[in-house]
Design an enzyme around this catalytic site. Structure first.
Site, short mmCIF file in Angstrom:
data_model
loop_
_atom_site.label_atom_id
_atom_site.label_comp_id
_atom_site.label_asym_id
_atom_site.label_seq_id
_atom_site.Cartn_x
_atom_site.Cartn_y
_atom_site.Cartn_z
N LEU A 204 41.26 40.84 44.05
CA LEU A 204 40.22 41.87 43.97
C LEU A 204 40.23 42.66 42.67
CD1 LEU A 204 38.14 43.35 45.61
CD2 LEU A 204 40.22 44.94 46.47
N HIS A 205 39.31 42.41 41.85
CA HIS A 205 39.13 43.25 40.50
C HIS A 205 38.17 43.47 39.97
CE1 HIS A 205 38.72 39.34 38.70
NE2 HIS A 205 38.48 39.85 37.60
N ARG A 206 37.01 43.15 40.52
CA ARG A 206 35.67 43.20 40.14
C ARG A 206 35.35 44.57 39.71
NH1 ARG A 206 34.40 39.81 36.69
NH2 ARG A 206 35.47 38.18 38.09
N ASP A 285 37.12 38.36 44.83
CA ASP A 285 35.73 38.58 43.86
C ASP A 285 36.01 38.06 42.56
OD1 ASP A 285 37.64 40.36 42.66
OD2 ASP A 285 36.59 42.14 43.10
#
Ligand code: UD1
Ligand code: UDP
Length: 362
Positions: A204-206, A285
């Site tokens: 997860l990093h968006r 993501d």
């Protein structure tokens, strides 16, 4: 012919690795903006993938978009003026890519854009701006698929400049999975981490997910619901951006104190490939992880409303869930009942070779 390669982040190092290797005995040089600089987002990949070290480290690091991109532009221009390459290679959609392409364009140096033509059609994403602008100033547009080619033809890019070559992530995945599977230390790492139990893998990093307290809270709640419902562990190598935001929003402990959620630091590519390959399901993501899940025949749930990788949706390897917990749980149910027999639409693992052949014969 002199070729300059510009990169700056984790996925660019991985996806450029076949080209760095293929060009290392040719007249070429490597610029690293150091957009990513933490050891486990940067150096670890040069070591594991056995890549030559950058000829130039620009030490730009983290900052606001304008500051980061602007400082890259200034520093990349200095190197290009000195090296005078005929062609500059950039890959993907980061701020490094835009700065590299813009610096080259202003100096009348030809740009080759690897992974051209991807579109999420979501202009709120900083990456979409970077993709569109870079494509429109590039001379060689290396599109991974026919879908990507169509996107840029529609925007008026000339067909003679577009080359459908697959995605270099297939080259990297195929080459490195073999190495990882034969490495005893990595197999031990995997079984120690997972206890040889079934698991889901999460990344997860968006920005749209991490920077909004509302969305990140929903995602954290969803994670706790997933482990409760399926009674499976989630392995979560957490991106530094996400860790910072989880701590800032007071959400980090909700995850780290949950016995079924294993929050770990970002890991090397060989380790991560093995975690992907052996996961029951991947939740992400990330752009590259959607592709790798598809290549490795592992079902994927993407925590976004759109994707610039529609090929994965078309072959049924991936589904879009957004960040509403109920929709995420339904999407997981759906993908767990999938038969996982799709064919990878991103090429045969020879994209790097094809790109080099085209560039050297022009
Ligand atoms: C960038 C790219 C994104 C890509 C991602 C790959 C842009 C606009 N975004 O996002 O498209 O998917 O890389 O991972 O170019 N940080 C560290 N150590 C590092 C790097 C970052 O601690 O080595 C932290 C810093 O707090 C920084 C934050 O992560 O402020 C964000 O880093 P940044 O490079 O701005 O964006 P990413 O989220 O990594
Ligand atoms: N990756 C890795 N270690 C990790 C997480 C990801 O090596 O802990 C690799 C992954 O295999 C993929 C790439 O990093 O090739 C994806 O990078 P990221 O998700 O940061 O960026 P994106 O692809 O979304 O731009």
């Amino acid at each position: 012919l002199k070729i300059g390669i510009i990169l700056g982040t984790r996925p660019e190092i991985i996806k450029m690795s076949p080209l760095i290797r293929g060009l290392q005995n040719k007249n070429s040089f490597l610029i690293h903006t150091n957009q990513h600089y933490s050891e486990n987002m940067d150096k670890i990949f040069f070591e594991e993938l056995n890549l030559k070290r950058p000829d130039y480290n620009l030490n730009i690091g983290s900052s606001s978009h304008g500051n980061q991109t602007g400082r890259m532009l200034v520093e990349i221009e200095k190197v290009l003026l000195n090296e005078k390459p005929d062609i500059v290679l950039v890959q993907g959609d980061t701020n490094t890519v835009l700065a590299g392409a813009l610096a080259a364009s202003k100096l009348n140096i030809k740009i080759a854009h690897i992974e051209a033509g991807l579109r999420s059609f979501d202009r709120k994403m900083p990456e979409e701006t970077n993709r569109v602008l870079t494509d429109h100033i590039s001379h060689y547009l290396f599109a991974p698929t026919e879908i990507a080619k169509k996107n840029i033809l529609r925007e008026g890019i000339l067909e003679k400049n577009i080359f459908v070559v697959g995605n270099t992530i297939v080259d990297a995945t195929v080459q490195n999975l073999k190495i990882a599977e034969q490495n005893k230390d990595i197999c031990t790492f995997l079984s120690n981490l997972t206890g040889n139990n079934e698991y889901f893998l999460l990344t997860l990093h968006r920005a749209e997910n991490t920077d909004s307290v509302e969305n990140l809270s929903k995602l954290v709640f969803a994670i706790t619901q997933i482990v409760k419902k399926y009674q499976k562990q989630i392995i979560f190598p957490v991106h530094p951006r996400t860790k910072k935001k989880l701590i800032e929003f007071g959400l980090f402990n909700d995850l780290s104190k949950n016995n079924l959620v294993k929050v770990i630091e970002p890991i090397g590519y060989l380790e991560f490939l093995m975690l992907e390959k052996n996961a029951r399901l991947i939740i992400t993501d990330s752009g590259g992880v959607q592709e790798e899940a598809c290549i490795l025949n592992v079902p994927c749930v993407t925590l976004r409303e759109n994707t610039e990788r529609p090929e994965t949706i078309l072959v049924n390897s991936n589904i879009l869930s957004g960040c509403e917990p109920e929709k995420i749980l339904n999407s997981i149910d759906f993908m767990l009942n999938n038969n996982n027999t799709w064919e990878n639409p991103f090429g045969k693992g020879n994209s790097g070779e094809k790109i080099i052949e085209i560039l050297l014969n022009k």
